[in-house]
Design an enzyme around this catalytic site. Sequence first.
Site, PDB file in Angstrom:
ATOM      1  N   SER A 147      -8.046  -0.239   0.492  1.00 55.04           N
ATOM      2  CA  SER A 147      -9.048  -0.319   1.560  1.00 55.04           C
ATOM      3  C   SER A 147      -9.388   1.057   2.121  1.00 55.04           C
ATOM      4  O   SER A 147      -9.848   1.918   1.398  1.00 55.04           O
ATOM      5  CB  SER A 147      -8.569  -1.252   2.668  1.00 55.04           C
ATOM      6  OG  SER A 147      -8.330  -2.532   2.160  1.00 55.04           O
ATOM      7  N   ARG A 163       0.855  -1.187   0.000  1.00 52.48           N
ATOM      8  CA  ARG A 163       0.000   0.000   0.000  1.00 52.48           C
ATOM      9  C   ARG A 163       0.881   1.223   0.000  1.00 52.48           C
ATOM     10  O   ARG A 163       1.823   1.310   0.767  1.00 52.48           O
ATOM     11  CB  ARG A 163      -0.900   0.044   1.241  1.00 52.48           C
ATOM     12  CG  ARG A 163      -2.141  -0.739   1.085  1.00 52.48           C
ATOM     13  CD  ARG A 163      -3.089  -0.480   2.239  1.00 52.48           C
ATOM     14  NE  ARG A 163      -3.849  -1.685   2.466  1.00 52.48           N
ATOM     15  CZ  ARG A 163      -3.556  -2.597   3.371  1.00 52.48           C
ATOM     16  NH1 ARG A 163      -2.539  -2.445   4.175  1.00 52.48           N
ATOM     17  NH2 ARG A 163      -4.296  -3.662   3.499  1.00 52.48           N
TER      18      ARG A 163
END
Length: 148
Positions: A132, A36
């Site tokens: 997310s 991420r």
Amino acid sequence: MWEQERNWKILWRGKMWGSYNCVFGERISFGTAGLRSRMGAGYAYMNDLVVLQTTQGIASYLQEQIPDCLGKGVVIGYDARHHSNEFAEIASAVLLSKGFEVYLCQGFVPTPFVPFGILELGCAAGIMVTASHNPKLDNGYKAYWHSR
């Protein structure tokens, strides 16, 4: 063209080498379930090259660990974030080029669809392109292993 490209041209002309070291000095690394980072140029950010190289590594590892992984395949999903679809297509192309069966979700899917797809289809692994709950300028790459 990404805004980052314009910024790198400015940095290059200004010989701001410390900024280059920031993005090219270290690679983004796997954390909980995957990668991420902010999207941008360099090994420290999420971009096409990082997705391509990460998928090549996963493909090689799967081939070392699971003898019938090509036939079992990999399920790939993506969310509505910027470039998620493109990153999923890059991952799919890499796996297809290595002989894997690929199940690329058509359209945005929630993250749980990928682990469910692994179980339902009997896949060797799964990839979900999502960051997310992280900031909107981020994106991510989650890797899932079969549970058998």
